[in-house]
Design a protein around this motif. Sequence first.
Motif, PDB file in Angstrom:
ATOM      1  N   LEU B 183     144.174 -24.789 -25.957  1.00  0.00           N
ATOM      2  CA  LEU B 183     144.957 -24.004 -26.881  1.00  0.00           C
ATOM      3  C   LEU B 183     144.843 -22.533 -26.526  1.00  0.00           C
ATOM      4  O   LEU B 183     144.894 -21.682 -27.384  1.00  0.00           O
ATOM      5  CB  LEU B 183     144.470 -24.224 -28.316  1.00  0.00           C
ATOM      6  CG  LEU B 183     144.339 -25.690 -28.655  1.00  0.00           C
ATOM      7  CD1 LEU B 183     143.513 -25.874 -29.895  1.00  0.00           C
ATOM      8  CD2 LEU B 183     145.717 -26.277 -28.828  1.00  0.00           C
ATOM      9  N   GLU B 219     151.432 -18.303 -26.564  1.00  0.00           N
ATOM     10  CA  GLU B 219     152.150 -19.462 -27.103  1.00  0.00           C
ATOM     11  C   GLU B 219     152.413 -19.297 -28.589  1.00  0.00           C
ATOM     12  O   GLU B 219     152.939 -20.199 -29.217  1.00  0.00           O
ATOM     13  CB  GLU B 219     151.324 -20.747 -26.954  1.00  0.00           C
ATOM     14  CG  GLU B 219     150.168 -20.662 -26.032  1.00  0.00           C
ATOM     15  CD  GLU B 219     150.562 -21.095 -24.643  1.00  0.00           C
ATOM     16  OE1 GLU B 219     151.695 -21.568 -24.515  1.00  0.00           O
ATOM     17  OE2 GLU B 219     149.759 -20.961 -23.721  1.00  0.00           O
ATOM     18  N   GLY B 220     151.996 -18.200 -29.166  1.00  0.00           N
ATOM     19  CA  GLY B 220     152.040 -18.104 -30.612  1.00  0.00           C
ATOM     20  C   GLY B 220     151.052 -19.066 -31.264  1.00  0.00           C
ATOM     21  O   GLY B 220     151.127 -19.324 -32.458  1.00  0.00           O
ATOM     22  N   HIS B 221     150.150 -19.606 -30.473  1.00  0.00           N
ATOM     23  CA  HIS B 221     149.279 -20.676 -30.959  1.00  0.00           C
ATOM     24  C   HIS B 221     147.856 -20.122 -31.050  1.00  0.00           C
ATOM     25  O   HIS B 221     147.188 -19.917 -30.036  1.00  0.00           O
ATOM     26  CB  HIS B 221     149.357 -21.831 -29.955  1.00  0.00           C
ATOM     27  CG  HIS B 221     148.976 -23.169 -30.519  1.00  0.00           C
ATOM     28  ND1 HIS B 221     149.813 -24.251 -30.454  1.00  0.00           N
ATOM     29  CD2 HIS B 221     147.876 -23.608 -31.152  1.00  0.00           C
ATOM     30  CE1 HIS B 221     149.215 -25.311 -31.010  1.00  0.00           C
ATOM     31  NE2 HIS B 221     148.043 -24.931 -31.437  1.00  0.00           N
ATOM     32  N   THR B 222     147.385 -19.845 -32.243  1.00  0.00           N
ATOM     33  CA  THR B 222     146.043 -19.308 -32.449  1.00  0.00           C
ATOM     34  C   THR B 222     145.029 -20.422 -32.285  1.00  0.00           C
ATOM     35  O   THR B 222     145.124 -21.448 -32.946  1.00  0.00           O
ATOM     36  CB  THR B 222     145.928 -18.757 -33.883  1.00  0.00           C
ATOM     37  OG1 THR B 222     147.057 -17.951 -34.146  1.00  0.00           O
ATOM     38  CG2 THR B 222     144.673 -17.951 -34.045  1.00  0.00           C
ATOM     39  N   SER B 298     159.813 -15.632 -28.600  1.00  0.00           N
ATOM     40  CA  SER B 298     161.047 -16.408 -28.458  1.00  0.00           C
ATOM     41  C   SER B 298     161.099 -17.124 -27.112  1.00  0.00           C
ATOM     42  O   SER B 298     161.136 -16.490 -26.054  1.00  0.00           O
ATOM     43  CB  SER B 298     162.264 -15.490 -28.575  1.00  0.00           C
ATOM     44  OG  SER B 298     163.398 -16.128 -28.001  1.00  0.00           O
ATOM     45  N   PRO B 299     161.131 -18.457 -27.121  1.00  0.00           N
ATOM     46  CA  PRO B 299     161.242 -19.170 -25.846  1.00  0.00           C
ATOM     47  C   PRO B 299     162.528 -18.813 -25.104  1.00  0.00           C
ATOM     48  O   PRO B 299     162.550 -18.822 -23.872  1.00  0.00           O
ATOM     49  CB  PRO B 299     161.260 -20.647 -26.249  1.00  0.00           C
ATOM     50  CG  PRO B 299     160.704 -20.705 -27.620  1.00  0.00           C
ATOM     51  CD  PRO B 299     161.027 -19.387 -28.259  1.00  0.00           C
TER      52      PRO B 299
END
Lengths: 397, 397
Positions: B183, B219-222, B298-299
């Motif tokens: 992650l 990824e915007g994924h913390t 934004s992808p």
Amino acid sequence: MPEQLPKGFRAAGIYSGVKENTSRLDLSLLVSDAPCVAAGVYTQNLVFAAPVKLCRERTPSETVRAVVINSGNANACTGDLGDRDAKAMAARVAEVCGFADTDVLVLSTGVIGELMPMEKIIPGIEKVATFLGRDEDSLVNAARGMMTTDTRPKISSRIVTIDGQTISICGVAKGAAMIGPNLATMLAVVMTDARISLQDAQEGLKDAADESFNCISVEGHTSTNDSVLFLANGAAGGPELKGDALAKFQATLVEVCEDLAQSIPADGEGASHLITVEVHGCRTRDEAIQIAKTVADSPLVKTAIAGNDPNWGRIVSAAGYAGVQFDASKVCLHLNGSLLYERGQPVPFDGDAVSREMEADRNTGVVLLFDEGEASARFWTSDLTAEYVRLNADYRT
Amino acid sequence: MPEQLPKGFRAAGIYSGVKENTSRLDLSLLVSDAPCVAAGVYTQNLVFAAPVKLCRERTPSETVRAVVINSGNANACTGDLGDRDAKAMAARVAEVCGFADTDVLVLSTGVIGELMPMEKIIPGIEKVATFLGRDEDSLVNAARGMMTTDTRPKISSRIVTIDGQTISICGVAKGAAMIGPNLATMLAVVMTDARISLQDAQEGLKDAADESFNCISVEGHTSTNDSVLFLANGAAGGPELKGDALAKFQATLVEVCEDLAQSIPADGEGASHLITVEVHGCRTRDEAIQIAKTVADSPLVKTAIAGNDPNWGRIVSAAGYAGVQFDASKVCLHLNGSLLYERGQPVPFDGDAVSREMEADRNTGVVLLFDEGEASARFWTSDLTAEYVRLNADYRT
């Protein structure tokens, strides 16, 4: 069963020359023989296109007669000239069909920042009006004329009997999972011959959209042109739907909207899975949606599913950063029916077997259970494949 | 100039056997000869790892002596046994080095949901302590021992003279742009020989992290394990920094943190561009950050830049859905110095020339100007390539 237009509606789709590819349709017209109660829900993007501005001004209404839709040019970021062109499109439809200008709505999708080629659109409008029909081909052509990167037309229809009246609902939509040249614009028009009050139409559409079009996520990128229109012409006869009759109608409307909404992430050359994220046991529906959307938008979750990887860690931790408070030691996760994570702990499972199941099934089901309350939500998205990125990176403005 | 540890700190990194690849280091130790004022900022994810729990309990502190860091196993989603293992790691360091248990902090990164292989870690701790040194190799080894999918160790150091004292700040970090098997956990430890009060250390670290580590988005994924630690041992001598001296120190701390933060999206096999999104003219810094982060996440923006496509539409419309109110007719956009969009309208530009420039430069600069106020923000991210997706999809839990 063939898809079918509700009573009193006619449809057509043609090639007008806006798109370079002459084998693809690019201009559609939907017309009602009687004035329609009309409602709309539109993009929340502050940067919105000229046709969105026009539709916002003209809905809600009790007198709408037609919707003209073009693909290939979004008429977005086109300033005052764009507003003039959108109005001119409606005006030409009105003239050709004998309606009032303000009773015509306009939807556009395609490249943004370029003026609409009116020298093609205006003759196209004159032509498409001559093709209006009630047969399935006319309906399919109308759905095709909305397509951009869609690989197939999207139509859903239902016929229900309510208080002895046969009522039909039919929707057409466009939007593709993976490629975003037009920022993945989503357009839908849902038509019905039911008789509904303006207020019920508005509320019904908003509620149905909240359970369908607002529960899909392809890129997390809200387009400049996203619009959903609802037209009810009352041609089925009978009294205005109220009470139980209205509730039955609403349930069917939600079904049609869910069908159309799901078909968007399900479509696209680049996508290999349609992912359904279900969230249960939250305090409120908003919280459930927030978690479902965060999981659905996670590129790490989407790439793992593209790789048929039952990566529970990515899913659980995406839930963890959704901004919703929950007791992490109570969370359970099922993937395609297999329990992978139970009350905050990973569960031993046959990773190869689950992976093979993922590979064999185009649908992936993610179910997250919380212990906070009774609220649920469901969200649809597609996976993130290398093909998707290639298509998006290769597409040129 | 070689990277250099501040006075009174020693470092080491070894291979302990947690990772399968014996050519990669996986266990690091940072030790201070004197007790440190220590502060930490940690992941906001509700699902957080055992070492994060331990560090949260043990910071802020005025007596920290060591940080032990392992890679290859995140000790996340491991329940009570995970807490026991994190504590045992700290306890073994304390025993070997002669510190109090609670003066040792622990960081972990790697696969989640698996128990820490203590039979490897405990002997590893005994071994790594014998390698502690002040030379550059020891520092680089410590940075290497934190790496997971990083392609290079990340170190930044500065020496400044403040009120006649020579003060050194040195940070090590891990985190890679593109691949997220863990992650994309981000870890950093910033050490200094400055003398700082506990409160100034806490506030200073928080402010510095807000301008650096909290302004990167991969990824915007913390992650479950994200942690930034700050240790100040006062070995430089002199009085506690206050006023202008503290401000000068803080500015240097921000520089070190920005260096380390930028190096994360800049790293990664799959990434082809480091993207800097600058936003100016907002009402508040929070609004500016919100817009910059939305564009950076934004992808569609990230794939366009991977394809060297100056797709202003994707950038402007991403700003439009950031949830911040602004006058869309006042927005301007520059890409790599070229004006593409001015006061709400596209500007004619040489798309091929801009595209060639994007292709030639690993850095892409996006500058968005609003007309709402004076606040600005800067955000760093990497582009989204097909290689990224391939690496992420192929990685298996």
